[in-house]
Design a protein around this motif. Structure first.
Motif, PDB file in Angstrom:
ATOM      1  N   ARG A 335       0.828  -1.217   0.000  1.00  0.00           N
ATOM      2  CA  ARG A 335       0.000   0.000   0.000  1.00  0.00           C
ATOM      3  C   ARG A 335       0.859   1.262   0.000  1.00  0.00           C
ATOM      4  NH1 ARG A 335      -4.511   0.616   4.345  1.00  0.00           N
ATOM      5  NH2 ARG A 335      -4.613   2.580   3.206  1.00  0.00           N
ATOM      6  N   PRO A 340      -3.633   0.855  -5.002  1.00  0.00           N
ATOM      7  CA  PRO A 340      -4.773   0.428  -4.190  1.00  0.00           C
ATOM      8  C   PRO A 340      -4.759  -1.080  -3.982  1.00  0.00           C
ATOM      9  CG  PRO A 340      -5.485   0.988  -6.416  1.00  0.00           C
ATOM     10  CD  PRO A 340      -4.041   1.383  -6.311  1.00  0.00           C
ATOM     11  N   ASP A 361      -7.007  -1.275   1.615  1.00  0.00           N
ATOM     12  CA  ASP A 361      -7.704  -0.001   1.448  1.00  0.00           C
ATOM     13  C   ASP A 361      -9.205  -0.171   1.633  1.00  0.00           C
ATOM     14  OD1 ASP A 361      -5.680   2.130   0.384  1.00  0.00           O
ATOM     15  OD2 ASP A 361      -5.216   0.316  -0.738  1.00  0.00           O
ATOM     16  N   ASP A 438      -6.017  -0.602  11.678  1.00  0.00           N
ATOM     17  CA  ASP A 438      -6.310  -0.805  10.264  1.00  0.00           C
ATOM     18  C   ASP A 438      -7.722  -0.366   9.899  1.00  0.00           C
ATOM     19  OD1 ASP A 438      -3.794  -1.836   9.974  1.00  0.00           O
ATOM     20  OD2 ASP A 438      -4.424  -3.931   9.944  1.00  0.00           O
ATOM     21  N   ARG A 482     -10.175   2.944  -8.315  1.00  0.00           N
ATOM     22  CA  ARG A 482      -9.202   3.645  -7.462  1.00  0.00           C
ATOM     23  C   ARG A 482      -7.888   3.896  -8.194  1.00  0.00           C
ATOM     24  NH1 ARG A 482      -9.326   3.642  -1.232  1.00  0.00           N
ATOM     25  NH2 ARG A 482     -11.561   3.803  -0.895  1.00  0.00           N
TER      26      ARG A 482
END
Length: 550
Positions: A335, A340, A361, A438, A482
């Motif tokens: 990440r 993404p 994500d 997270d 994304r």
């Protein structure tokens, strides 16, 4: 030439292609879920495909798999092409609820006149073997965090504890709500009426027709004769064969050309039990995911400039704590490159399976996915007396007070048990803290959702453990959006993927070594018997494997 696509779902569906040659041979005629979904998506846009017919029944599919297929059928139906489901019977001396739920995604449902509509509801079952262990002379010594971590209950209890019963009741209720709502919408019935029909099931085929649950009664030949009249198709083709065949048109050929180069979306899989080391597989069983293999795949993706987005497909009940943590770290590193990472949950992504998905994500799960189980368990089963009964004994000479701490030949001492409890507290605290980080939730709020509790995807979504509801295709669309990619102008790459020649070449680096599959081995007679009893956990982060939804 008009083609009628066929889905034979009576054989079952694979989530992941088998890793070992023996398992691959045994499953050689089984389609993967991804193949079927891709075939329906492609068939909807292919003028040569006139419609689809599905044979239901036989092998049970998980609720999440059925929901993936329902979405794919709904997508196919937007093309205006007919989609028909048929079966000899929705349950014959058994439940046909989930199979019927899948059937309602189609335009028409046919049932053999002698068949039943066995929509008898949902049941969550748990297996307890404590009584058998007592008779065998096995002493289970297991500890857990917290009260909902019921994998240990299989060995330590003879019936459901109050927390286990509470959790099971909600799992059944959530699944039932999803099924009733889906049937009601597609069959244009009130949910109260659907519940009445479920409570009066199993129904004879004619009663199902009168109640509006099915559209026609007929045998297989009647279904195909009717489709021939409607569509005038020239040939029939299994969906998996359709998606595997080579290009047939100039447009198909253009899509396969290596130029112009398309941006890639990588699919990295975490399937089966999570272990330290390389991926492993049993000759007769399913795959396992090793932290070395998955980590190498994630690193390779991060180093490939052509890869613009990643879908992490997780279908795992968990396993090793340190292996899950290693994979989570690689997801975070990936990440950090700006790509993404979308986690797509399969039938189950719980405990260690949730651990590796939570830093993505976006987490996508089906409403019927089994997830959560943020908890930990550890311990052993002492098989000394059981082995003695059949004439097997073991002796050892040791140096170090705790050299035999994890031996299946002797019980924990009080000091060793205290150390075990400290380990559980440390790991549970770490799991909760990382999950809270997270998921962007306060730690106290996350802890209330943890405690080893298993959730359906729908309930996990309502509690922000999951971000969106949907299947692999939805996750793939999110990844493309994304990354600013056109969904229809990408290449899809499964990582790691090594052909036979690659596997025969000598590895040059530890990452090369990591992507080879190692066989699953058991060390010694004691380990073999121990495993046969189902006692050794695959790791500290394992969900309650005994739970079954039917």
């Amino acid at each position: 030439m008009a083609i009628l696509l066929e889905l034979d779902l009576t054989r079952g569906v694979l989530e992941t292609p088998p890793a070992s040659p023996v398992a691959a041979f045994r499953a050689r005629h089984l389609p993967t879920l991804r193949e079927l979904v891709a075939a329906l998506r492609k068939g909807a846009r292919d003028d040569a495909v006139a419609g689809v017919v599905a044979h239901l029944g036989g092998q049970r599919l998980s609720l999440a798999q059925v929901q993936d297929l329902r979405e794919a059928v709904a997508d196919f139906r937007t093309s205006g092409k007919p989609a028909v489901a048929w079966t000899e019977s929705f349950g014959e001396g058994g439940s046909g609820t989930v199979a019927y739920y899948l059937a309602t995604a189609f335009d028409e449902i046919w049932v053999q006149p002698s068949g039943d509509i066995g929509i008898t509801g949902v049941s969550v079952q748990a297996v307890f073997i404590r009584g058998a262990l007592d008779k065998a002379g096995v002493i289970p010594q297991l500890a857990k965090r917290r009260e909902y971590k019921t994998a240990a209950d299989t060995f330590t209890e003879k019936e459901m504890t109050a927390p286990a019963r509470e959790m099971a009741s909600r799992l059944a209720e959530s699944a039932y709500e999803q099924i009733v709502e889906g049937i009601a919408v597609r069959r244009r019935l009130d949910t109260a009426r659907v519940r009445e029909l479920v409570d009066s099931a199993p129904l004879h085929a004619q009663a199902g027709l009168d109640a509006g649950l099915v559209d026609s009664l007929g045998y297989r030949s009647n279904v195909y004769d009717e489709l021939q009249k409607q569509l005038g198709y020239d040939s029939r083709l299994l969906a998996e064969r359709y998606i595997r065949r080579g290009p047939r048109t100039l447009q198909d050929v253009r899509k396969t050309l290596p130029w112009p180069q398309k941006p890639l979306v990588a699919v990295v899989r975490v399937s089966g039990g999570i272990t330290v080391g390389r991926n492993s597989s049993s000759p007769f069983g399913g795959p396992g995911s090793g932290s070395d293999t998955v980590g190498a795949a994630l690193r390779a993706v991060g180093e490939n400039d052509k890869v613009k987005a990643v879908v992490l497909r997780v279908d795992s009940p968990g396993g090793s704590y340190v292996a899950s943590d290693a994979i989570r770290n690689e997801v975070l590193r990936l990440r950090s490159t700006g790509r993404p990472v979308i986690a797509s949950m399969g039938s189950v992504a719980a405990s260690g399976g949730y651990f590796v998905a939570m830093p993505a994500d976006v987490i996508v799960a089906q409403p019927g996915t089994i997830t959560g189980s943020i908890g930990v368990l550890t311990g052993k089963g002492v098989v000394r007396d059981a082995l003695a009964r059949i004439g097997i004994s073991q002796e050892a000479v040791s140096e170090g007070t705790n050299a035999r701490m994890y031996s299946a030949q002797e019980e924990f001492t009080d000091d060793q048990w205290a150390r075990l409890e400290e380990t559980l507290d440390r790991i549970y605290k770490d799991f909760v803290a990382k999950a809270a980080q997270d998921r962007g939730l306060p730690e106290e709020q996350l802890e209330a959702l943890a405690r080893g509790r298993v959730w359906t995807g729908a309930d996990a979504h309502a509690r922000k453990l999951v971000d969106e509801l949907g299947g692999f295709q939805h996750a793939l669309t999110l990844a493309c959006n994304r990354a600013g990619l056109d969904r229809d102008e990408i290449g899809l790459a499964s990582v790691p993927h090594r052909n036979l020649l690659d596997q025969l070449r000598a590895p040059r680096t530890t990452d090369d070594l990591a992507v080879t599959t190692q066989p699953l081995t058991l060390d010694g007679v004691t380990s073999s018997i121990y495993a046969a009893l189902g006692l050794p956990p695959t790791g500290l982060l394992t969900m309650p494997l005994s739970w079954q939804l039917s």
